[in-house]
Write a protein that holds these residues in place. Sequence first.
Motif, PDB file in Angstrom:
ATOM      1  N   LEU A  11       0.827  -1.209   0.000  1.00 53.82           N
ATOM      2  CA  LEU A  11       0.000   0.000   0.000  1.00 53.82           C
ATOM      3  C   LEU A  11       0.863   1.262   0.000  1.00 53.82           C
ATOM      4  CD1 LEU A  11      -3.009  -0.680   2.405  1.00 53.82           C
ATOM      5  CD2 LEU A  11      -3.077  -0.341  -0.074  1.00 53.82           C
ATOM      6  N   GLU A  12       2.027   1.207   0.647  1.00 52.20           N
ATOM      7  CA  GLU A  12       2.869   2.402   0.737  1.00 52.20           C
ATOM      8  C   GLU A  12       3.566   2.753  -0.583  1.00 52.20           C
ATOM      9  OE1 GLU A  12       5.259  -0.985   2.739  1.00 52.20           O
ATOM     10  OE2 GLU A  12       3.176  -0.301   2.663  1.00 52.20           O
ATOM     11  N   LYS A  13       3.401   1.902  -1.612  1.00 52.51           N
ATOM     12  CA  LYS A  13       3.975   2.224  -2.929  1.00 52.51           C
ATOM     13  C   LYS A  13       2.886   2.337  -3.995  1.00 52.51           C
ATOM     14  CE  LYS A  13       7.768   2.650  -3.513  1.00 52.51           C
ATOM     15  NZ  LYS A  13       8.635   3.847  -3.278  1.00 52.51           N
ATOM     16  N   MET A  14       1.659   2.516  -3.566  1.00 55.80           N
ATOM     17  CA  MET A  14       0.517   2.514  -4.476  1.00 55.80           C
ATOM     18  C   MET A  14      -0.110   3.902  -4.575  1.00 55.80           C
ATOM     19  SD  MET A  14      -2.795  -0.021  -4.151  1.00 55.80           S
ATOM     20  CE  MET A  14      -1.796  -1.513  -4.227  1.00 55.80           C
ATOM     21  N   ALA A  21     -14.095  11.696 -10.462  1.00 56.05           N
ATOM     22  CA  ALA A  21     -15.087  11.283  -9.460  1.00 56.05           C
ATOM     23  C   ALA A  21     -15.162   9.771  -9.311  1.00 56.05           C
ATOM     24  CB  ALA A  21     -16.464  11.834  -9.836  1.00 56.05           C
ATOM     25  N   ASN A  22     -14.576   9.025 -10.261  1.00 58.68           N
ATOM     26  CA  ASN A  22     -14.640   7.559 -10.208  1.00 58.68           C
ATOM     27  C   ASN A  22     -13.526   6.923  -9.377  1.00 58.68           C
ATOM     28  OD1 ASN A  22     -16.955   7.339 -11.774  1.00 58.68           O
ATOM     29  ND2 ASN A  22     -15.813   7.317 -13.697  1.00 58.68           N
ATOM     30  N   ILE A  23     -12.658   7.726  -8.801  1.00 62.63           N
ATOM     31  CA  ILE A  23     -11.559   7.188  -7.990  1.00 62.63           C
ATOM     32  C   ILE A  23     -12.043   6.222  -6.894  1.00 62.63           C
ATOM     33  CG2 ILE A  23      -9.939   7.866  -6.151  1.00 62.63           C
ATOM     34  CD1 ILE A  23      -8.572   8.065  -8.751  1.00 62.63           C
ATOM     35  N   PRO A  24     -13.128   6.523  -6.163  1.00 64.05           N
ATOM     36  CA  PRO A  24     -13.549   5.604  -5.099  1.00 64.05           C
ATOM     37  C   PRO A  24     -13.848   4.185  -5.584  1.00 64.05           C
ATOM     38  CG  PRO A  24     -14.586   7.728  -4.788  1.00 64.05           C
ATOM     39  CD  PRO A  24     -13.925   7.774  -6.132  1.00 64.05           C
ATOM     40  N   TYR A  25     -14.322   4.032  -6.808  1.00 61.28           N
ATOM     41  CA  TYR A  25     -14.616   2.700  -7.335  1.00 61.28           C
ATOM     42  C   TYR A  25     -13.325   1.898  -7.527  1.00 61.28           C
ATOM     43  CZ  TYR A  25     -19.227   4.668  -8.165  1.00 61.28           C
ATOM     44  OH  TYR A  25     -20.448   5.262  -7.997  1.00 61.28           O
ATOM     45  N   ILE A  26     -12.275   2.585  -7.935  1.00 61.34           N
ATOM     46  CA  ILE A  26     -10.972   1.932  -8.082  1.00 61.34           C
ATOM     47  C   ILE A  26     -10.446   1.531  -6.712  1.00 61.34           C
ATOM     48  CG2 ILE A  26      -8.589   2.251  -8.886  1.00 61.34           C
ATOM     49  CD1 ILE A  26      -9.811   4.357 -10.892  1.00 61.34           C
ATOM     50  N   ALA A  27     -10.591   2.429  -5.740  1.00 64.48           N
ATOM     51  CA  ALA A  27     -10.142   2.146  -4.378  1.00 64.48           C
ATOM     52  C   ALA A  27     -10.894   0.967  -3.773  1.00 64.48           C
ATOM     53  CB  ALA A  27     -10.309   3.384  -3.505  1.00 64.48           C
ATOM     54  N   ASN A  39     -12.189  -1.574  -5.303  1.00 65.32           N
ATOM     55  CA  ASN A  39     -11.730  -2.824  -5.896  1.00 65.32           C
ATOM     56  C   ASN A  39     -10.370  -3.234  -5.336  1.00 65.32           C
ATOM     57  OD1 ASN A  39     -12.078  -4.939  -8.046  1.00 65.32           O
ATOM     58  ND2 ASN A  39     -10.162  -4.022  -8.763  1.00 65.32           N
ATOM     59  N   ILE A  40      -9.478  -2.274  -5.146  1.00 63.44           N
ATOM     60  CA  ILE A  40      -8.169  -2.573  -4.558  1.00 63.44           C
ATOM     61  C   ILE A  40      -8.335  -3.091  -3.133  1.00 63.44           C
ATOM     62  CG2 ILE A  40      -6.029  -1.518  -3.719  1.00 63.44           C
ATOM     63  CD1 ILE A  40      -6.192   0.315  -6.215  1.00 63.44           C
ATOM     64  N   ALA A  41      -9.213  -2.459  -2.377  1.00 58.61           N
ATOM     65  CA  ALA A  41      -9.475  -2.904  -1.001  1.00 58.61           C
ATOM     66  C   ALA A  41      -9.966  -4.352  -0.987  1.00 58.61           C
ATOM     67  CB  ALA A  41     -10.493  -1.978  -0.342  1.00 58.61           C
ATOM     68  N   ARG A  42     -10.846  -4.688  -1.924  1.00 54.59           N
ATOM     69  CA  ARG A  42     -11.360  -6.063  -2.004  1.00 54.59           C
ATOM     70  C   ARG A  42     -10.238  -7.048  -2.311  1.00 54.59           C
ATOM     71  NH1 ARG A  42     -12.278  -9.312  -5.910  1.00 54.59           N
ATOM     72  NH2 ARG A  42     -11.927  -7.713  -7.505  1.00 54.59           N
ATOM     73  N   ILE A  43      -9.399  -6.705  -3.297  1.00 49.41           N
ATOM     74  CA  ILE A  43      -8.312  -7.610  -3.696  1.00 49.41           C
ATOM     75  C   ILE A  43      -7.317  -7.819  -2.557  1.00 49.41           C
ATOM     76  CG2 ILE A  43      -6.317  -7.853  -5.240  1.00 49.41           C
ATOM     77  CD1 ILE A  43      -7.950  -6.322  -7.365  1.00 49.41           C
ATOM     78  N   LYS A  44      -7.002  -6.751  -1.832  1.00 51.59           N
ATOM     79  CA  LYS A  44      -5.979  -6.830  -0.787  1.00 51.59           C
ATOM     80  C   LYS A  44      -6.547  -7.217   0.578  1.00 51.59           C
ATOM     81  CE  LYS A  44      -2.244  -4.372  -0.955  1.00 51.59           C
ATOM     82  NZ  LYS A  44      -1.337  -5.327  -1.646  1.00 51.59           N
ATOM     83  N   GLY A  45      -7.855  -7.284   0.678  1.00 52.10           N
ATOM     84  CA  GLY A  45      -8.467  -7.683   1.937  1.00 52.10           C
ATOM     85  C   GLY A  45      -8.305  -6.653   3.038  1.00 52.10           C
ATOM     86  N   SER A  86      -9.634  -2.367   4.280  1.00 54.55           N
ATOM     87  CA  SER A  86     -10.761  -1.446   4.163  1.00 54.55           C
ATOM     88  C   SER A  86     -10.483  -0.378   3.109  1.00 54.55           C
ATOM     89  CB  SER A  86     -11.040  -0.775   5.502  1.00 54.55           C
ATOM     90  OG  SER A  86      -9.978   0.104   5.847  1.00 54.55           O
ATOM     91  N   VAL A  87     -11.536   0.189   2.584  1.00 54.57           N
ATOM     92  CA  VAL A  87     -11.397   1.301   1.641  1.00 54.57           C
ATOM     93  C   VAL A  87     -10.701   2.479   2.323  1.00 54.57           C
ATOM     94  CG1 VAL A  87     -12.632   2.952   0.181  1.00 54.57           C
ATOM     95  CG2 VAL A  87     -13.427   0.590   0.328  1.00 54.57           C
ATOM     96  N   GLU A  88     -10.993   2.655   3.608  1.00 53.76           N
ATOM     97  CA  GLU A  88     -10.374   3.743   4.363  1.00 53.76           C
ATOM     98  C   GLU A  88      -8.854   3.587   4.415  1.00 53.76           C
ATOM     99  OE1 GLU A  88     -14.540   3.600   5.089  1.00 53.76           O
ATOM    100  OE2 GLU A  88     -13.045   2.004   5.354  1.00 53.76           O
ATOM    101  N   GLU A  89      -8.383   2.349   4.547  1.00 52.06           N
ATOM    102  CA  GLU A  89      -6.942   2.105   4.551  1.00 52.06           C
ATOM    103  C   GLU A  89      -6.330   2.447   3.197  1.00 52.06           C
ATOM    104  OE1 GLU A  89      -5.427  -1.573   6.818  1.00 52.06           O
ATOM    105  OE2 GLU A  89      -7.569  -1.996   6.539  1.00 52.06           O
TER     106      GLU A  89
END
Length: 254
Positions: free
Chosen positions: A195-198, A220-226, A228-234, A236-239
């Motif tokens: 996450l620290e290099k993303m 405005a679509n940035i949250p949707y990308i976030a 999906n990344i949260a789901r893949i990495k297991g 939270s979106v907040e993280e």
Amino acid sequence: MFIDTHCHMTDPKLADSEQILKKTREMGVEQIITSGFDIASSKDAICFANAHRGVFASVGIYPCEVDKVEKNYIKQLEGLAIESKVVAIGEIGLENREGCPSLEKQIDVLLNQLELAHRLKLPVIFHCREAIGKMLEVLKANKNLLEFGGTFHCFTESKEVAAEILKLGLHLSLGGVSTFKNAQKVQEAVKIIPLEKMLLETDSPYLAPQPFRGQLNTPANIPYIAENIARIKGVSVEEVAKATTQNAQKLFKI
């Protein structure tokens, strides 16, 4: 809070920019970097950034534009890069596709811009398409010019390539492609990218994420990308939001 680290707000497709920025802020995207791809578009990016709060610019010569540069293009770029809202040199890199200038010419312009970025202590936003082997070869041979960091924008390569980029100390920026159902390769890479290099990006107006694939893309679509990344990495979106925002603020000094 989110940051879109790569978009093209001066593209004619985004002519309704005020409404787009309003919606972007409503979605929690507080800062964006709008990118140039030649001298003219770099000037436009700076003008747009100067006119809007929370908007910054990057300036550079895109690989497919290198045949069109004037002899003093580095001097021109330097004059733009010292503007207060310019936070990076980019997008610059290599593209090995039909209709593009020779890789030899692209590499020459790439190295000149890398030297400029290093001289000005600016990070770099890299574009690479169908040329990752040569790109890594060039960057490994010139690692000293990467002292102030950078990112591979719109990263869509494998986890093995991601690992090589990480060894160079660079970030990887993930966009809408990472949400596509058929993008297993980049989704596997997401698993090994810390996450620290993303970073997050839209590359707006192109490459809208699911569920908007094929439609006009905006920051405005940035949250949707976030998400999906949260789901893949297991995680939270907040993280994801916190880490990618801190990464962008540190790298681009915004």
